[in-house]
Design a protein around this motif. Structure first.
Motif, PDB file in Angstrom:
ATOM      1  N   ALA A 125       8.771 -11.252 -15.685  1.00 36.26           N
ATOM      2  CA  ALA A 125       9.728 -10.334 -15.068  1.00 36.26           C
ATOM      3  C   ALA A 125       9.155  -9.664 -13.825  1.00 36.26           C
ATOM      4  CB  ALA A 125      10.151  -9.268 -16.076  1.00 36.26           C
ATOM      5  N   ARG A 126       7.858  -9.889 -13.542  1.00 34.91           N
ATOM      6  CA  ARG A 126       7.173  -9.265 -12.400  1.00 34.91           C
ATOM      7  C   ARG A 126       7.221  -7.731 -12.510  1.00 34.91           C
ATOM      8  NH1 ARG A 126       7.155 -14.214 -11.385  1.00 34.91           N
ATOM      9  NH2 ARG A 126       6.760 -15.267  -9.454  1.00 34.91           N
ATOM     10  N   LEU A 127       6.893  -7.238 -13.705  1.00 38.57           N
ATOM     11  CA  LEU A 127       6.902  -5.801 -13.965  1.00 38.57           C
ATOM     12  C   LEU A 127       5.464  -5.311 -14.082  1.00 38.57           C
ATOM     13  CD1 LEU A 127       8.615  -3.278 -14.566  1.00 38.57           C
ATOM     14  CD2 LEU A 127       8.516  -3.920 -16.988  1.00 38.57           C
ATOM     15  N   PHE A 128       5.147  -4.261 -13.345  1.00 36.86           N
ATOM     16  CA  PHE A 128       3.786  -3.735 -13.277  1.00 36.86           C
ATOM     17  C   PHE A 128       3.816  -2.233 -13.527  1.00 36.86           C
ATOM     18  CE2 PHE A 128       4.358  -7.273 -10.440  1.00 36.86           C
ATOM     19  CZ  PHE A 128       3.285  -8.103 -10.742  1.00 36.86           C
ATOM     20  N   ARG A 129       2.653  -1.688 -13.968  1.00 35.59           N
ATOM     21  CA  ARG A 129       2.509  -0.251 -14.139  1.00 35.59           C
ATOM     22  C   ARG A 129       1.320   0.202 -13.290  1.00 35.59           C
ATOM     23  NH1 ARG A 129       2.816   1.739 -19.815  1.00 35.59           N
ATOM     24  NH2 ARG A 129       1.099   0.306 -20.128  1.00 35.59           N
ATOM     25  N   ALA A 130       1.486   1.332 -12.629  1.00 35.65           N
ATOM     26  CA  ALA A 130       0.425   1.914 -11.816  1.00 35.65           C
ATOM     27  C   ALA A 130      -0.688   2.413 -12.730  1.00 35.65           C
ATOM     28  CB  ALA A 130       0.958   3.055 -10.964  1.00 35.65           C
ATOM     29  N   ALA A 131      -1.914   2.209 -12.318  1.00 36.33           N
ATOM     30  CA  ALA A 131      -3.072   2.664 -13.084  1.00 36.33           C
ATOM     31  C   ALA A 131      -3.030   4.179 -13.228  1.00 36.33           C
ATOM     32  CB  ALA A 131      -4.359   2.250 -12.361  1.00 36.33           C
ATOM     33  N   GLY A 132      -3.616   4.654 -14.295  1.00 38.84           N
ATOM     34  CA  GLY A 132      -3.690   6.093 -14.511  1.00 38.84           C
ATOM     35  C   GLY A 132      -2.640   6.635 -15.446  1.00 38.84           C
ATOM     36  N   GLY A 133      -1.745   5.791 -15.914  1.00 36.60           N
ATOM     37  CA  GLY A 133      -0.720   6.263 -16.831  1.00 36.60           C
ATOM     38  C   GLY A 133      -1.125   6.040 -18.262  1.00 36.60           C
ATOM     39  N   GLY A 134      -0.600   6.837 -19.156  1.00 39.42           N
ATOM     40  CA  GLY A 134      -0.872   6.686 -20.570  1.00 39.42           C
ATOM     41  C   GLY A 134      -0.076   5.534 -21.161  1.00 39.42           C
ATOM     42  N   GLU A 149       0.827  -1.208   0.000  1.00 38.34           N
ATOM     43  CA  GLU A 149       0.000   0.000   0.000  1.00 38.34           C
ATOM     44  C   GLU A 149       0.860   1.256   0.000  1.00 38.34           C
ATOM     45  OE1 GLU A 149      -2.694  -0.210   3.293  1.00 38.34           O
ATOM     46  OE2 GLU A 149      -3.729  -1.959   2.477  1.00 38.34           O
ATOM     47  N   LEU A 150       1.916   1.263   0.807  1.00 31.91           N
ATOM     48  CA  LEU A 150       2.811   2.415   0.858  1.00 31.91           C
ATOM     49  C   LEU A 150       3.532   2.624  -0.474  1.00 31.91           C
ATOM     50  CD1 LEU A 150       4.279   1.983   4.445  1.00 31.91           C
ATOM     51  CD2 LEU A 150       2.698   3.769   3.669  1.00 31.91           C
ATOM     52  N   LEU A 151       3.976   1.534  -1.085  1.00 37.11           N
ATOM     53  CA  LEU A 151       4.626   1.640  -2.395  1.00 37.11           C
ATOM     54  C   LEU A 151       3.665   2.191  -3.436  1.00 37.11           C
ATOM     55  CD1 LEU A 151       6.638  -1.697  -2.645  1.00 37.11           C
ATOM     56  CD2 LEU A 151       7.576   0.611  -2.727  1.00 37.11           C
ATOM     57  N   LEU A 152       2.433   1.696  -3.435  1.00 33.97           N
ATOM     58  CA  LEU A 152       1.455   2.155  -4.418  1.00 33.97           C
ATOM     59  C   LEU A 152       1.084   3.610  -4.200  1.00 33.97           C
ATOM     60  CD1 LEU A 152      -0.866  -0.961  -4.655  1.00 33.97           C
ATOM     61  CD2 LEU A 152       0.848  -0.186  -6.302  1.00 33.97           C
ATOM     62  N   ASP A 153       1.002   4.032  -2.954  1.00 31.88           N
ATOM     63  CA  ASP A 153       0.695   5.430  -2.656  1.00 31.88           C
ATOM     64  C   ASP A 153       1.808   6.354  -3.154  1.00 31.88           C
ATOM     65  OD1 ASP A 153      -1.712   4.727  -1.492  1.00 31.88           O
ATOM     66  OD2 ASP A 153      -0.968   4.885   0.565  1.00 31.88           O
ATOM     67  N   ALA A 154       3.046   5.862  -3.138  1.00 39.83           N
ATOM     68  CA  ALA A 154       4.190   6.672  -3.552  1.00 39.83           C
ATOM     69  C   ALA A 154       4.434   6.619  -5.061  1.00 39.83           C
ATOM     70  CB  ALA A 154       5.443   6.208  -2.818  1.00 39.83           C
ATOM     71  N   LEU A 155       3.827   5.657  -5.738  1.00 41.47           N
ATOM     72  CA  LEU A 155       4.048   5.456  -7.168  1.00 41.47           C
ATOM     73  C   LEU A 155       3.192   6.424  -7.985  1.00 41.47           C
ATOM     74  CD1 LEU A 155       5.704   3.455  -8.882  1.00 41.47           C
ATOM     75  CD2 LEU A 155       3.700   1.983  -8.931  1.00 41.47           C
ATOM     76  N   ALA A 156       3.827   7.152  -8.876  1.00 41.73           N
ATOM     77  CA  ALA A 156       3.107   8.099  -9.740  1.00 41.73           C
ATOM     78  C   ALA A 156       2.243   7.325 -10.740  1.00 41.73           C
ATOM     79  CB  ALA A 156       4.108   8.966 -10.497  1.00 41.73           C
ATOM     80  N   PRO A 157       1.151   7.930 -11.204  1.00 40.22           N
ATOM     81  CA  PRO A 157       0.348   7.282 -12.242  1.00 40.22           C
ATOM     82  C   PRO A 157       1.232   6.939 -13.444  1.00 40.22           C
ATOM     83  CG  PRO A 157      -0.804   9.182 -11.379  1.00 40.22           C
ATOM     84  CD  PRO A 157       0.582   9.223 -10.802  1.00 40.22           C
ATOM     85  N   GLY A 158       1.145   5.708 -13.879  1.00 37.29           N
ATOM     86  CA  GLY A 158       1.982   5.249 -14.979  1.00 37.29           C
ATOM     87  C   GLY A 158       3.360   4.803 -14.545  1.00 37.29           C
ATOM     88  N   GLY A 159       3.668   4.959 -13.259  1.00 32.41           N
ATOM     89  CA  GLY A 159       4.971   4.551 -12.738  1.00 32.41           C
ATOM     90  C   GLY A 159       5.131   3.041 -12.750  1.00 32.41           C
TER      91      GLY A 159
END
Length: 54
Positions: A42-51, A7-17
């Motif tokens: 690769a366990r690579l994810f992008r935060a929602a809200g990014g283009g 939760e803390l990581l997601l809160d700190a992650l910018a949209p599209g990060g």
């Protein structure tokens, strides 16, 4: 504690990060729709809200 850390990581992650996790990590239910899988192996994810180019 893992859930709170995510939760803390997601809160700190910018949209599209990007979030890259270790081999043993997988966010529970993709953190309630806050993450999209870019590369499962690769366990690579992008935060929602990014283009598309984020």
């Amino acid at each position: 504690m893992q859930r709170r850390a995510l939760e803390l990581l997601l809160d700190a992650l910018a949209p599209g990060g990007l979030l890259w996790l270790g081999a043993a990590e997988w966010p529970a239910a993709l953190a309630g729709g806050r993450l999209e899988v870019l590369d499962r192996r690769a366990r690579l994810f992008r935060a929602a809200g990014g283009g598309a180019d984020a």
